[in-house]
Design a protein around this motif. Sequence first.
Motif, PDB file in Angstrom:
ATOM      1  N   THR A  64      21.022   8.820 -37.732  1.00 52.50           N
ATOM      2  CA  THR A  64      20.769   8.106 -36.414  1.00 52.50           C
ATOM      3  C   THR A  64      21.698   6.983 -36.011  1.00 52.50           C
ATOM      4  O   THR A  64      22.137   6.887 -34.949  1.00 52.50           O
ATOM      5  CB  THR A  64      19.375   7.556 -36.309  1.00 52.50           C
ATOM      6  OG1 THR A  64      18.491   8.515 -36.834  1.00 52.50           O
ATOM      7  CG2 THR A  64      18.896   7.035 -35.053  1.00 52.50           C
ATOM      8  N   GLY A  65      22.074   6.056 -36.947  1.00 50.00           N
ATOM      9  CA  GLY A  65      23.015   5.179 -36.558  1.00 50.00           C
ATOM     10  C   GLY A  65      24.310   5.803 -36.162  1.00 50.00           C
ATOM     11  O   GLY A  65      25.029   5.287 -35.442  1.00 50.00           O
ATOM     12  N   ILE A  66      24.923   6.725 -37.087  1.00 50.82           N
ATOM     13  CA  ILE A  66      26.157   7.231 -36.778  1.00 50.82           C
ATOM     14  C   ILE A  66      26.162   8.081 -35.594  1.00 50.82           C
ATOM     15  O   ILE A  66      26.997   8.049 -34.535  1.00 50.82           O
ATOM     16  CB  ILE A  66      26.686   8.338 -37.711  1.00 50.82           C
ATOM     17  CG1 ILE A  66      26.993   7.404 -39.091  1.00 50.82           C
ATOM     18  CG2 ILE A  66      27.476   9.036 -37.366  1.00 50.82           C
ATOM     19  CD1 ILE A  66      27.241   8.286 -40.317  1.00 50.82           C
ATOM     20  N   SER A  67      25.185   8.874 -35.022  1.00 49.36           N
ATOM     21  CA  SER A  67      24.863   9.376 -33.766  1.00 49.36           C
ATOM     22  C   SER A  67      25.105   8.483 -32.642  1.00 49.36           C
ATOM     23  O   SER A  67      25.783   8.711 -31.497  1.00 49.36           O
ATOM     24  CB  SER A  67      23.716  10.349 -33.682  1.00 49.36           C
ATOM     25  OG  SER A  67      23.590  11.124 -34.766  1.00 49.36           O
ATOM     26  N   ILE A  68      24.645   7.402 -32.844  1.00 49.02           N
ATOM     27  CA  ILE A  68      24.363   6.227 -31.771  1.00 49.02           C
ATOM     28  C   ILE A  68      25.813   5.591 -31.562  1.00 49.02           C
ATOM     29  O   ILE A  68      26.125   5.559 -30.579  1.00 49.02           O
ATOM     30  CB  ILE A  68      23.291   5.133 -31.975  1.00 49.02           C
ATOM     31  CG1 ILE A  68      21.881   5.670 -31.824  1.00 49.02           C
ATOM     32  CG2 ILE A  68      23.489   3.928 -31.034  1.00 49.02           C
ATOM     33  CD1 ILE A  68      20.831   4.817 -32.202  1.00 49.02           C
ATOM     34  N   ILE A  69      26.219   5.213 -32.666  1.00 47.14           N
ATOM     35  CA  ILE A  69      27.692   4.678 -32.458  1.00 47.14           C
ATOM     36  C   ILE A  69      28.709   5.842 -31.803  1.00 47.14           C
ATOM     37  O   ILE A  69      29.462   5.369 -31.036  1.00 47.14           O
ATOM     38  CB  ILE A  69      28.414   4.261 -33.870  1.00 47.14           C
ATOM     39  CG1 ILE A  69      27.375   2.997 -34.304  1.00 47.14           C
ATOM     40  CG2 ILE A  69      29.779   3.885 -34.044  1.00 47.14           C
ATOM     41  CD1 ILE A  69      27.635   2.805 -35.762  1.00 47.14           C
ATOM     42  N   SER A  70      28.703   7.106 -32.590  1.00 46.84           N
ATOM     43  CA  SER A  70      29.655   8.073 -32.186  1.00 46.84           C
ATOM     44  C   SER A  70      29.442   8.591 -30.351  1.00 46.84           C
ATOM     45  O   SER A  70      30.132   8.657 -29.746  1.00 46.84           O
ATOM     46  CB  SER A  70      29.198   9.492 -32.727  1.00 46.84           C
ATOM     47  OG  SER A  70      29.777   9.131 -33.990  1.00 46.84           O
ATOM     48  N   GLY A  71      27.859   8.306 -30.152  1.00 45.20           N
ATOM     49  CA  GLY A  71      27.640   8.645 -28.800  1.00 45.20           C
ATOM     50  C   GLY A  71      28.114   7.460 -27.823  1.00 45.20           C
ATOM     51  O   GLY A  71      28.564   7.847 -26.612  1.00 45.20           O
ATOM     52  N   SER A  72      28.122   6.241 -28.196  1.00 46.09           N
ATOM     53  CA  SER A  72      28.819   5.258 -27.328  1.00 46.09           C
ATOM     54  C   SER A  72      30.082   5.474 -27.234  1.00 46.09           C
ATOM     55  O   SER A  72      30.586   5.448 -26.109  1.00 46.09           O
ATOM     56  CB  SER A  72      28.375   4.034 -28.103  1.00 46.09           C
ATOM     57  OG  SER A  72      29.255   2.790 -27.616  1.00 46.09           O
ATOM     58  N   TRP A  73      30.843   5.852 -28.082  1.00 45.78           N
ATOM     59  CA  TRP A  73      32.429   6.330 -28.000  1.00 45.78           C
ATOM     60  C   TRP A  73      32.526   7.496 -27.118  1.00 45.78           C
ATOM     61  O   TRP A  73      33.237   7.469 -26.303  1.00 45.78           O
ATOM     62  CB  TRP A  73      33.067   6.405 -29.362  1.00 45.78           C
ATOM     63  CG  TRP A  73      34.394   6.935 -29.059  1.00 45.78           C
ATOM     64  CD1 TRP A  73      34.965   8.082 -29.335  1.00 45.78           C
ATOM     65  CD2 TRP A  73      35.556   6.051 -28.785  1.00 45.78           C
ATOM     66  NE1 TRP A  73      36.093   8.096 -28.885  1.00 45.78           N
ATOM     67  CE2 TRP A  73      36.504   6.913 -28.429  1.00 45.78           C
ATOM     68  CE3 TRP A  73      35.498   4.721 -28.147  1.00 45.78           C
ATOM     69  CZ2 TRP A  73      37.937   6.539 -28.012  1.00 45.78           C
ATOM     70  CZ3 TRP A  73      36.502   4.244 -27.583  1.00 45.78           C
ATOM     71  CH2 TRP A  73      37.742   5.373 -27.688  1.00 45.78           C
ATOM     72  N   LEU A  74      31.792   8.494 -27.328  1.00 47.35           N
ATOM     73  CA  LEU A  74      32.021   9.811 -26.479  1.00 47.35           C
ATOM     74  C   LEU A  74      31.599   9.660 -25.092  1.00 47.35           C
ATOM     75  O   LEU A  74      32.274  10.141 -24.167  1.00 47.35           O
ATOM     76  CB  LEU A  74      31.147  11.075 -27.235  1.00 47.35           C
ATOM     77  CG  LEU A  74      31.528  11.320 -28.380  1.00 47.35           C
ATOM     78  CD1 LEU A  74      30.770  12.453 -29.072  1.00 47.35           C
ATOM     79  CD2 LEU A  74      32.958  11.947 -28.596  1.00 47.35           C
ATOM     80  N   LEU A  75      30.653   8.693 -24.764  1.00 48.00           N
ATOM     81  CA  LEU A  75      30.229   8.444 -23.313  1.00 48.00           C
ATOM     82  C   LEU A  75      30.894   7.523 -22.719  1.00 48.00           C
ATOM     83  O   LEU A  75      31.210   7.920 -21.623  1.00 48.00           O
ATOM     84  CB  LEU A  75      28.569   8.034 -23.511  1.00 48.00           C
ATOM     85  CG  LEU A  75      27.878   7.818 -22.385  1.00 48.00           C
ATOM     86  CD1 LEU A  75      27.601   9.291 -21.689  1.00 48.00           C
ATOM     87  CD2 LEU A  75      26.640   7.292 -22.432  1.00 48.00           C
ATOM     88  N   PHE A  76      31.691   6.279 -23.060  1.00 49.07           N
ATOM     89  CA  PHE A  76      32.221   5.444 -22.558  1.00 49.07           C
ATOM     90  C   PHE A  76      33.816   5.316 -22.929  1.00 49.07           C
ATOM     91  O   PHE A  76      34.456   4.966 -22.242  1.00 49.07           O
ATOM     92  CB  PHE A  76      31.582   4.009 -22.764  1.00 49.07           C
ATOM     93  CG  PHE A  76      30.145   4.051 -22.445  1.00 49.07           C
ATOM     94  CD1 PHE A  76      29.858   4.035 -20.977  1.00 49.07           C
ATOM     95  CD2 PHE A  76      29.090   3.674 -23.641  1.00 49.07           C
ATOM     96  CE1 PHE A  76      28.435   3.780 -20.704  1.00 49.07           C
ATOM     97  CE2 PHE A  76      27.720   3.703 -23.050  1.00 49.07           C
ATOM     98  CZ  PHE A  76      27.501   3.709 -21.798  1.00 49.07           C
ATOM     99  N   LYS A  77      33.815   5.724 -24.077  1.00 47.41           N
ATOM    100  CA  LYS A  77      35.412   5.618 -24.578  1.00 47.41           C
ATOM    101  C   LYS A  77      35.950   4.225 -24.167  1.00 47.41           C
ATOM    102  O   LYS A  77      37.216   4.068 -23.936  1.00 47.41           O
ATOM    103  CB  LYS A  77      36.144   6.634 -23.722  1.00 47.41           C
ATOM    104  CG  LYS A  77      35.947   8.112 -24.143  1.00 47.41           C
ATOM    105  CD  LYS A  77      36.837   8.996 -24.650  1.00 47.41           C
ATOM    106  CE  LYS A  77      36.446  10.415 -24.613  1.00 47.41           C
ATOM    107  NZ  LYS A  77      35.457  10.910 -25.228  1.00 47.41           N
TER     108      LYS A  77
END
Length: 74
Positions: A25-38
């Motif tokens: 979950t933590g890795i998904s949230i961090i990765s999602g933040s990068w993928l969404l906002f860059k």
Amino acid sequence: MTLEKPDSVWNHKPWWCQPWSIILTGISIISGSWLLFKIIWLTILVAIPISAWMGFFVILFPKLALQAESQQSI
């Protein structure tokens, strides 16, 4: 001769509160933040509390639970 498996705090937690699910979950949230906002600084701001949350529940919480259990059995 049987070896008893030591009781683990994770044996008493549901599937969504296991180390693998917390880390995933933590890795998904961090990765999602990068993928969404860059935006690196935003991803870092997201990563700091999420990493603290993962560290607490995966590393610190089991140690604290073990200490509490050992004090309770005295």
